[in-house]
Design a protein around this motif. Structure first.
Motif, PDB file in Angstrom:
ATOM      1  N   GLY A 275      67.615  45.718 -19.432  1.00 19.09           N
ATOM      2  CA  GLY A 275      67.798  46.894 -20.271  1.00 19.09           C
ATOM      3  C   GLY A 275      68.267  48.108 -19.498  1.00 19.09           C
ATOM      4  N   ASP A 276      67.966  48.168 -18.195  1.00 17.92           N
ATOM      5  CA  ASP A 276      68.331  49.337 -17.402  1.00 17.92           C
ATOM      6  C   ASP A 276      68.477  48.934 -15.943  1.00 17.92           C
ATOM      7  N   ILE A 277      68.730  49.928 -15.113  1.00 21.61           N
ATOM      8  CA  ILE A 277      68.772  49.747 -13.659  1.00 21.61           C
ATOM      9  C   ILE A 277      67.748  50.708 -13.076  1.00 21.61           C
ATOM     10  N   ASP A 278      66.772  50.157 -12.361  1.00 21.85           N
ATOM     11  CA  ASP A 278      65.739  50.977 -11.726  1.00 21.85           C
ATOM     12  C   ASP A 278      66.009  51.036 -10.228  1.00 21.85           C
ATOM     13  N   LEU A 279      65.932  52.253  -9.693  1.00 22.53           N
ATOM     14  CA  LEU A 279      66.167  52.476  -8.272  1.00 22.53           C
ATOM     15  C   LEU A 279      65.048  53.341  -7.705  1.00 22.53           C
ATOM     16  N   VAL A 280      64.926  53.328  -6.387  1.00 24.51           N
ATOM     17  CA  VAL A 280      63.986  54.198  -5.678  1.00 24.51           C
ATOM     18  C   VAL A 280      64.784  54.986  -4.656  1.00 24.51           C
ATOM     19  N   HIS A 281      64.589  56.299  -4.668  1.00 18.79           N
ATOM     20  CA  HIS A 281      65.201  57.180  -3.662  1.00 18.79           C
ATOM     21  C   HIS A 281      64.093  57.646  -2.733  1.00 18.79           C
ATOM     22  N   ILE A 282      64.307  57.507  -1.443  1.00 19.91           N
ATOM     23  CA  ILE A 282      63.325  57.929  -0.463  1.00 19.91           C
ATOM     24  C   ILE A 282      63.803  59.248   0.123  1.00 19.91           C
TER      25      ILE A 282
ATOM     26  N   VAL B 220      60.278  58.543  -3.865  1.00 25.99           N
ATOM     27  CA  VAL B 220      59.209  58.226  -2.931  1.00 25.99           C
ATOM     28  C   VAL B 220      59.336  59.212  -1.770  1.00 25.99           C
ATOM     29  N   ASP B 221      58.254  59.904  -1.491  1.00 28.89           N
ATOM     30  CA  ASP B 221      58.212  60.886  -0.419  1.00 28.89           C
ATOM     31  C   ASP B 221      56.998  60.558   0.452  1.00 28.89           C
ATOM     32  N   LEU B 222      56.792  61.341   1.489  1.00 35.04           N
ATOM     33  CA  LEU B 222      55.625  61.137   2.336  1.00 35.04           C
ATOM     34  C   LEU B 222      54.515  62.106   1.947  1.00 35.04           C
ATOM     35  N   HIS B 223      53.308  61.583   1.879  1.00 36.03           N
ATOM     36  CA  HIS B 223      52.113  62.398   1.647  1.00 36.03           C
ATOM     37  C   HIS B 223      51.128  62.036   2.747  1.00 36.03           C
ATOM     38  N   ASP B 224      50.834  62.995   3.611  1.00 33.38           N
ATOM     39  CA  ASP B 224      49.996  62.728   4.784  1.00 33.38           C
ATOM     40  C   ASP B 224      50.526  61.545   5.581  1.00 33.38           C
ATOM     41  N   GLY B 225      51.856  61.447   5.674  1.00 32.71           N
ATOM     42  CA  GLY B 225      52.493  60.404   6.457  1.00 32.71           C
ATOM     43  C   GLY B 225      52.605  59.056   5.772  1.00 32.71           C
TER      44      GLY B 225
ATOM     45  N   ALA C  60      54.549  57.776  -0.934  1.00 29.59           N
ATOM     46  CA  ALA C  60      53.883  57.959  -2.221  1.00 29.59           C
ATOM     47  C   ALA C  60      54.864  58.514  -3.241  1.00 29.59           C
ATOM     48  N   THR C  61      54.540  58.302  -4.493  1.00 24.35           N
ATOM     49  CA  THR C  61      55.233  58.945  -5.605  1.00 24.35           C
ATOM     50  C   THR C  61      54.206  59.795  -6.314  1.00 24.35           C
ATOM     51  N   CYS C  62      54.580  61.025  -6.591  1.00 24.14           N
ATOM     52  CA  CYS C  62      53.678  61.928  -7.303  1.00 24.14           C
ATOM     53  C   CYS C  62      54.098  61.935  -8.778  1.00 24.14           C
ATOM     54  N   PHE C  63      53.548  60.989  -9.539  1.00 28.49           N
ATOM     55  CA  PHE C  63      53.880  60.870 -10.946  1.00 28.49           C
ATOM     56  C   PHE C  63      53.384  62.089 -11.705  1.00 28.49           C
ATOM     57  N   TRP C  64      54.257  62.618 -12.562  1.00 29.75           N
ATOM     58  CA  TRP C  64      53.967  63.734 -13.470  1.00 29.75           C
ATOM     59  C   TRP C  64      53.572  65.003 -12.729  1.00 29.75           C
ATOM     60  N   GLY C  65      53.785  65.030 -11.407  1.00 26.58           N
ATOM     61  CA  GLY C  65      53.458  66.223 -10.632  1.00 26.58           C
ATOM     62  C   GLY C  65      52.003  66.300 -10.226  1.00 26.58           C
ATOM     63  N   ASP C  66      51.182  65.320 -10.644  1.00 25.31           N
ATOM     64  CA  ASP C  66      49.759  65.427 -10.319  1.00 25.31           C
ATOM     65  C   ASP C  66      49.047  64.100 -10.042  1.00 25.31           C
ATOM     66  N   THR C  67      49.759  62.985 -10.047  1.00 25.26           N
ATOM     67  CA  THR C  67      49.125  61.683  -9.867  1.00 25.26           C
ATOM     68  C   THR C  67      49.801  60.941  -8.719  1.00 25.26           C
ATOM     69  N   LEU C  68      49.134  60.896  -7.575  1.00 30.27           N
ATOM     70  CA  LEU C  68      49.696  60.216  -6.411  1.00 30.27           C
ATOM     71  C   LEU C  68      49.526  58.710  -6.523  1.00 30.27           C
TER      72      LEU C  68
END
Length: 178
Positions: free
Chosen positions: A46-53, A103-108, A111-119
């Motif tokens: 149905g779609d194409i899902d990607l991850v950007h680091i 996907v970014d780094l959190h304390d090294g 992680a992804t911070c979903f909705w701005g508040d859920t790691l």
């Protein structure tokens, strides 16, 4: 559910190549990644899902705002404001939805911070050591452990919010950058 006829392995490769050329490398994620790794049989998507680091979406936002085209004869990629969240961006190419998860780094740790508040923490390594094969060509792909782990733990990302039209990027709570 109907699936776009244009959502092919060739389109996946073209999207990945276009983003790579714009210095926005991504890993294949979701159903296409599962297919490339043999975790699911080939079939319609149905779609194409990607991850950007990376440290954020500034580069991708600029890329989409500049009217980028996948191929010269195509219309510009269309950003989808309704799918603009702190953890995700989306655009249409032809009639196919492309969603990019950050996907970014959190304390090294990745992680992804979903909705701005859920790691949501990812396993290391993020990607398979060698590219997977899709349509006879190699693709950079999220690791098996992360694909399976995300499937098993996706409820931790609070999917009930996906239906909450009131939560946009502008309304997400201010949290320290990581």
């Amino acid at each position: 559910m109907t699936f776009p006829a244009t959502n092919t392995a060739g389109l996946v490769h073209a999207v990945l190549a276009c983003l790579e050329a714009a210095d926005l490398p991504c890993l294949l994620f979701g159903g296409w990644a599962e297919e490339a790794l043999g975790l699911r049989p080939p079939g319609p998507h149905g779609d194409i899902d990607l991850v950007h680091i990376g440290p954020g979406f500034a580069g991708l936002d600029a890329f989409l705002a500049n009217g980028q085209r996948l191929w010269p004869h195509d219309p510009p990629l269309r950003s989808l404001p309704a799918k603009r969240f702190p953890h995700k961006r989306a655009f249409l190419v032809e009639d196919v939805l492309c969603e990019i998860l950050l996907v970014d780094l959190h304390d090294g740790l990745p992680a992804t911070c979903f909705w701005g508040d859920t790691l949501f923490f990812w396993e290391r390594p993020l990607a398979e050591a060698t590219p997977a094969m899709l349509g006879g060509l190699p693709v950079p792909v999220m690791s098996r452990a992360n694909l399976l782990g995300y499937r098993a733990r996706h409820r931790e990302t609070q999917p009930w919010r996906w239906h909450d039209a009131t939560l946009s990027e502008a309304q997400a709570p201010d949290l320290p950058a990581f």
